[in-house]
Design a protein around this motif. Structure first.
Motif, PDB file in Angstrom:
ATOM      1  N   ILE A  78      59.907  -7.568   9.179  1.00 31.70           N
ATOM      2  CA  ILE A  78      61.379  -7.540   9.115  1.00 31.70           C
ATOM      3  C   ILE A  78      61.848  -8.132   7.785  1.00 31.70           C
ATOM      4  CG2 ILE A  78      63.476  -8.511  10.128  1.00 31.70           C
ATOM      5  CD1 ILE A  78      62.127  -8.272  12.870  1.00 31.70           C
ATOM      6  N   GLY A  79      61.241  -9.245   7.377  1.00 31.71           N
ATOM      7  CA  GLY A  79      61.552  -9.803   6.064  1.00 31.71           C
ATOM      8  C   GLY A  79      61.192  -8.849   4.933  1.00 31.71           C
ATOM      9  N   TYR A  80      60.092  -8.130   5.092  1.00 30.84           N
ATOM     10  CA  TYR A  80      59.701  -7.139   4.089  1.00 30.84           C
ATOM     11  C   TYR A  80      60.754  -6.027   3.971  1.00 30.84           C
ATOM     12  CZ  TYR A  80      56.980  -3.321   1.995  1.00 30.84           C
ATOM     13  OH  TYR A  80      56.551  -2.289   1.204  1.00 30.84           O
ATOM     14  N   CYS A  81      61.260  -5.566   5.102  1.00 33.72           N
ATOM     15  CA  CYS A  81      62.293  -4.524   5.074  1.00 33.72           C
ATOM     16  C   CYS A  81      63.572  -5.030   4.408  1.00 33.72           C
ATOM     17  CB  CYS A  81      62.584  -4.050   6.495  1.00 33.72           C
ATOM     18  SG  CYS A  81      61.214  -3.178   7.289  1.00 33.72           S
ATOM     19  N   MET A  82      63.912  -6.289   4.622  1.00 29.71           N
ATOM     20  CA  MET A  82      65.081  -6.855   3.948  1.00 29.71           C
ATOM     21  C   MET A  82      64.851  -6.915   2.447  1.00 29.71           C
ATOM     22  SD  MET A  82      66.003  -9.934   6.632  1.00 29.71           S
ATOM     23  CE  MET A  82      67.342 -10.518   5.586  1.00 29.71           C
ATOM     24  N   LEU A  83      63.617  -7.258   2.033  1.00 26.04           N
ATOM     25  CA  LEU A  83      63.326  -7.301   0.599  1.00 26.04           C
ATOM     26  C   LEU A  83      63.399  -5.917  -0.016  1.00 26.04           C
ATOM     27  CD1 LEU A  83      62.447  -9.171  -1.725  1.00 26.04           C
ATOM     28  CD2 LEU A  83      60.084  -8.637  -1.144  1.00 26.04           C
ATOM     29  N   LEU A  84      63.050  -4.883   0.741  1.00 29.09           N
ATOM     30  CA  LEU A  84      63.176  -3.514   0.232  1.00 29.09           C
ATOM     31  C   LEU A  84      64.608  -3.191  -0.173  1.00 29.09           C
ATOM     32  CD1 LEU A  84      60.963  -1.346   2.629  1.00 29.09           C
ATOM     33  CD2 LEU A  84      60.712  -1.533   0.157  1.00 29.09           C
ATOM     34  N   VAL A  85      65.550  -3.721   0.574  1.00 26.28           N
ATOM     35  CA  VAL A  85      66.961  -3.442   0.287  1.00 26.28           C
ATOM     36  C   VAL A  85      67.492  -4.340  -0.822  1.00 26.28           C
ATOM     37  CG1 VAL A  85      69.280  -3.386   1.290  1.00 26.28           C
ATOM     38  CG2 VAL A  85      67.305  -2.681   2.660  1.00 26.28           C
ATOM     39  N   MET A  86      67.050  -5.596  -0.851  1.00 34.79           N
ATOM     40  CA  MET A  86      67.614  -6.568  -1.788  1.00 34.79           C
ATOM     41  C   MET A  86      66.824  -6.704  -3.077  1.00 34.79           C
ATOM     42  SD  MET A  86      68.740  -9.645   0.813  1.00 34.79           S
ATOM     43  CE  MET A  86      67.026 -10.038   1.139  1.00 34.79           C
ATOM     44  N   ALA A  87      65.719  -6.001  -3.232  1.00 39.52           N
ATOM     45  CA  ALA A  87      64.871  -6.174  -4.421  1.00 39.52           C
ATOM     46  C   ALA A  87      65.652  -5.841  -5.688  1.00 39.52           C
ATOM     47  CB  ALA A  87      63.631  -5.286  -4.320  1.00 39.52           C
ATOM     48  N   THR A 158      55.630 -13.264  -2.689  1.00 42.67           N
ATOM     49  CA  THR A 158      54.465 -13.811  -1.995  1.00 42.67           C
ATOM     50  C   THR A 158      54.722 -13.938  -0.505  1.00 42.67           C
ATOM     51  OG1 THR A 158      53.875 -15.050  -3.995  1.00 42.67           O
ATOM     52  CG2 THR A 158      52.855 -15.747  -1.926  1.00 42.67           C
ATOM     53  N   ALA A 159      55.923 -14.399  -0.144  1.00 41.91           N
ATOM     54  CA  ALA A 159      56.218 -14.660   1.268  1.00 41.91           C
ATOM     55  C   ALA A 159      56.492 -13.394   2.065  1.00 41.91           C
ATOM     56  CB  ALA A 159      57.417 -15.609   1.380  1.00 41.91           C
ATOM     57  N   LEU A 160      57.084 -12.376   1.443  1.00 40.04           N
ATOM     58  CA  LEU A 160      57.527 -11.194   2.188  1.00 40.04           C
ATOM     59  C   LEU A 160      56.740  -9.928   1.883  1.00 40.04           C
ATOM     60  CD1 LEU A 160      61.404 -11.735   1.978  1.00 40.04           C
ATOM     61  CD2 LEU A 160      59.820 -12.430   3.778  1.00 40.04           C
ATOM     62  N   ILE A 161      55.864  -9.970   0.888  1.00 40.47           N
ATOM     63  CA  ILE A 161      55.020  -8.797   0.603  1.00 40.47           C
ATOM     64  C   ILE A 161      53.549  -9.130   0.868  1.00 40.47           C
ATOM     65  CG2 ILE A 161      54.275  -7.137  -1.133  1.00 40.47           C
ATOM     66  CD1 ILE A 161      56.938  -7.448  -2.526  1.00 40.47           C
ATOM     67  N   HIS A 162      53.027 -10.114   0.156  1.00 39.99           N
ATOM     68  CA  HIS A 162      51.608 -10.432   0.259  1.00 39.99           C
ATOM     69  C   HIS A 162      51.259 -11.025   1.625  1.00 39.99           C
ATOM     70  CE1 HIS A 162      50.484  -9.764  -4.007  1.00 39.99           C
ATOM     71  NE2 HIS A 162      51.757 -10.030  -4.223  1.00 39.99           N
ATOM     72  N   ALA A 163      52.043 -11.978   2.093  1.00 43.58           N
ATOM     73  CA  ALA A 163      51.701 -12.659   3.351  1.00 43.58           C
ATOM     74  C   ALA A 163      51.727 -11.727   4.566  1.00 43.58           C
ATOM     75  CB  ALA A 163      52.631 -13.855   3.555  1.00 43.58           C
ATOM     76  N   PRO A 164      52.779 -10.918   4.787  1.00 46.89           N
ATOM     77  CA  PRO A 164      52.748 -10.020   5.957  1.00 46.89           C
ATOM     78  C   PRO A 164      51.628  -8.990   5.903  1.00 46.89           C
ATOM     79  CG  PRO A 164      54.999 -10.272   5.137  1.00 46.89           C
ATOM     80  CD  PRO A 164      54.093 -10.873   4.113  1.00 46.89           C
ATOM     81  N   LEU A 165      51.357  -8.439   4.703  1.00 47.67           N
ATOM     82  CA  LEU A 165      50.284  -7.445   4.598  1.00 47.67           C
ATOM     83  C   LEU A 165      48.921  -8.061   4.884  1.00 47.67           C
ATOM     84  CD1 LEU A 165      50.400  -4.386   3.761  1.00 47.67           C
ATOM     85  CD2 LEU A 165      52.522  -5.634   3.432  1.00 47.67           C
ATOM     86  N   ARG A 166      48.695  -9.277   4.403  1.00 49.62           N
ATOM     87  CA  ARG A 166      47.399  -9.914   4.648  1.00 49.62           C
ATOM     88  C   ARG A 166      47.270 -10.343   6.105  1.00 49.62           C
ATOM     89  NH1 ARG A 166      47.019 -13.884   0.297  1.00 49.62           N
ATOM     90  NH2 ARG A 166      47.625 -11.988  -0.785  1.00 49.62           N
ATOM     91  N   PHE A 167      48.348 -10.821   6.682  1.00 46.19           N
ATOM     92  CA  PHE A 167      48.330 -11.216   8.094  1.00 46.19           C
ATOM     93  C   PHE A 167      48.049 -10.008   8.980  1.00 46.19           C
ATOM     94  CE2 PHE A 167      49.977 -13.821  11.659  1.00 46.19           C
ATOM     95  CZ  PHE A 167      49.423 -15.028  11.297  1.00 46.19           C
ATOM     96  N   PHE A 168      48.630  -8.871   8.632  1.00 44.13           N
ATOM     97  CA  PHE A 168      48.405  -7.627   9.369  1.00 44.13           C
ATOM     98  C   PHE A 168      46.954  -7.166   9.218  1.00 44.13           C
ATOM     99  CE2 PHE A 168      50.599  -3.268  10.283  1.00 44.13           C
ATOM    100  CZ  PHE A 168      49.908  -3.198  11.488  1.00 44.13           C
ATOM    101  N   LEU A 169      46.381  -7.319   8.021  1.00 45.34           N
ATOM    102  CA  LEU A 169      45.006  -6.890   7.768  1.00 45.34           C
ATOM    103  C   LEU A 169      44.005  -7.637   8.640  1.00 45.34           C
ATOM    104  CD1 LEU A 169      42.668  -5.589   6.090  1.00 45.34           C
ATOM    105  CD2 LEU A 169      42.997  -7.456   4.445  1.00 45.34           C
ATOM    106  N   ILE A 170      44.213  -8.931   8.822  1.00 46.54           N
ATOM    107  CA  ILE A 170      43.223  -9.750   9.518  1.00 46.54           C
ATOM    108  C   ILE A 170      43.173  -9.422  11.005  1.00 46.54           C
ATOM    109  CG2 ILE A 170      42.569 -12.161  10.014  1.00 46.54           C
ATOM    110  CD1 ILE A 170      43.975 -12.877   7.379  1.00 46.54           C
ATOM    111  N   LEU A 171      44.221  -8.845  11.571  1.00 44.73           N
ATOM    112  CA  LEU A 171      44.191  -8.500  12.999  1.00 44.73           C
ATOM    113  C   LEU A 171      43.119  -7.443  13.307  1.00 44.73           C
ATOM    114  CD1 LEU A 171      45.414  -8.885  15.813  1.00 44.73           C
ATOM    115  CD2 LEU A 171      47.095  -7.120  15.227  1.00 44.73           C
ATOM    116  N   PRO A 172      43.107  -6.272  12.656  1.00 45.46           N
ATOM    117  CA  PRO A 172      42.001  -5.340  12.930  1.00 45.46           C
ATOM    118  C   PRO A 172      40.669  -5.816  12.369  1.00 45.46           C
ATOM    119  CG  PRO A 172      43.399  -4.454  11.209  1.00 45.46           C
ATOM    120  CD  PRO A 172      44.104  -5.666  11.738  1.00 45.46           C
ATOM    121  N   PHE A 173      40.706  -6.520  11.249  1.00 44.75           N
ATOM    122  CA  PHE A 173      39.463  -6.994  10.648  1.00 44.75           C
ATOM    123  C   PHE A 173      38.789  -8.046  11.518  1.00 44.75           C
ATOM    124  CE2 PHE A 173      37.202 -10.108   8.022  1.00 44.75           C
ATOM    125  CZ  PHE A 173      36.283  -9.291   7.394  1.00 44.75           C
ATOM    126  N   GLY A 174      39.574  -8.948  12.080  1.00 45.02           N
ATOM    127  CA  GLY A 174      38.996 -10.070  12.802  1.00 45.02           C
ATOM    128  C   GLY A 174      38.686  -9.811  14.255  1.00 45.02           C
TER     129      GLY A 174
END
Length: 363
Positions: A78-87, A158-174
């Motif tokens: 959700i934060g990522y989608c907000m950044l898409l609009v406000m970037a 870092t907070a709204l692009i890198h962190a959500p993508l990495r957090f999402f990656l670890i779910l299927p990976f882990g």
């Protein structure tokens, strides 16, 4: 039909259209993901957690812990989608378009399809979907780290692009990819028949503890390397979360139970040790000794602000004396005397002797 009054081949126009496309597709895919997962978790029967209980494995996690993990992923998106609009920064827009692009919408759609395949007990299809999800997220994270690395000047990236993508990656990976793989009856079928109501299997061999131990150990070792090398706080938190979800879901065979507990403690300790080493022992922080007479390449190195001010005043006085000497007695007399007095005088506040300087500042 008349052509559009804009040149769609221009790079700026193409980037703008790509950003608009992401602003539409990313929130839409997120809504599809949320609707599918919530429906399969709370509406249909059997639900996602009920299927996990029907086909238990040695790495079946704690359902509430994984549910909270998924909720954090949704909050980050959700934060990522907000950044898409406000970037507004060009670097941020480039990371959104080139680094993430359509990989995140595709990952959301795959996650929604996986939830449906899981409750339908189509484990082979769910494994394929998790494999594709893992590949998409892995490629996107690698592209971000190589071409659009985190920058302290852009903390929102870092907070709204890198962190959500990495957090999402670890779910299927882990956990999710291996969990689906263990349930595939065609190839592995490493589930077991629990004793009523939800106890351990009647025979220890039914645990299939060795493959489960290999999965837990391998994924955690890979994550530990990332945490130590990159000092990755997000990976540390996510890997610890996954480990906690394993040992809190009883019963578990001893190798899986002990390994998950050990890595619950090791991941934070490794991150802390890596941060301490980088702060106090890294070669980039080595301080060098500069001896007197070596300051020619670094003007003003030994002078404080007051000393520099005093030196400027003395320089002005010498210039006045030199001009007066040239007018009265010629250019050589007072000029030489002034030069001698300047060499013998030491500005107030100047300190002689070796000094420590930061290697990052002075090279």
């Amino acid at each position: 039909m008349d052509e559009l009054p804009i040149d769609t081949s221009h790079p700026a126009v193409r980037n703008y259209l790509a950003l608009v496309r992401l602003q539409v597709l990313t929130p839409l895919s997120l809504l599809i993901n949320i609707a599918s997962v919530l429906t399969c978790a709370f509406v249909v029967s059997p639900s996602i957690s009920q299927v996990s209980r029907l086909y238990p494995t040695a790495i079946t996690p704690n359902s509430p812990a994984i549910g909270a993990y998924v909720a954090v992923i949704y909050a980050g998106q959700i934060g990522y989608c907000m950044l898409l609009v406000m970037a507004g920064k060009p670097e941020t827009k480039k990371a959104l378009i080139k680094g993430v692009g359509l990989f995140l919408p595709g990952a959301n759609v795959l996650m929604a399809l996986w939830a449906i395949a899981w409750v339908m007990q189509w484990f082979l299809l769910s494994t394929i979907l998790q494999g594709l999800l893992l590949l998409l997220l892995l490629f996107s994270n690698i592209a971000l780290l190589i071409y659009h690395p985190p920058d302290s000047s852009r903390p929102l990236d870092t907070a709204l692009i890198h962190a959500p993508l990495r957090f999402f990656l670890i779910l299927p990976f882990g956990i999710l990819f291996a969990l689906s793989l263990l349930c595939v009856s065609i190839t592995l079928n490493l589930t077991y028949e629990p004793t009523p109501p939800r106890g351990p299997p009647q025979h220890y061999s039914s645990w299939h503890a060795l493959p489960a131990f290999g999965v837990v150990l391998g994924t955690n070792l890979a994550g530990l390397i990332v945490v130590i090398v990159r000092r990755d706080i997000v990976w540390c938190v996510a890997a610890t979360w996954i480990a906690v979800s394993l040992w809190t879901a009883a019963p578990k065979p001893a190798p899986v139970y002990i390994t998950s507990i050990v890595f619950t403690a090791i991941h934070p300790l490794a991150l802390l040790s890596s941060l301490i080493y980088a702060r106090f022992y890294s070669g980039s922080r080595t301080r060098r000794i500069v001896l007197p007479g070596d300051e020619s390449g670094h003007p003003g190195l030994y002078r404080s602000a007051s000393a520099m001010g005093a030196g400027a005043s003395e320089e002005g006085g010498r210039s006045n004396n030199l001009n007066q000497g040239r007018g009265a007695n010629g250019p050589g007399v007072n000029g030489a005397a002034s030069g001698n007095s300047a060499q013998g005088a030491q500005p107030e506040g100047e300190v002689e002797g070796p000094r420590e300087v930061d290697a990052e500042t002075w090279g």
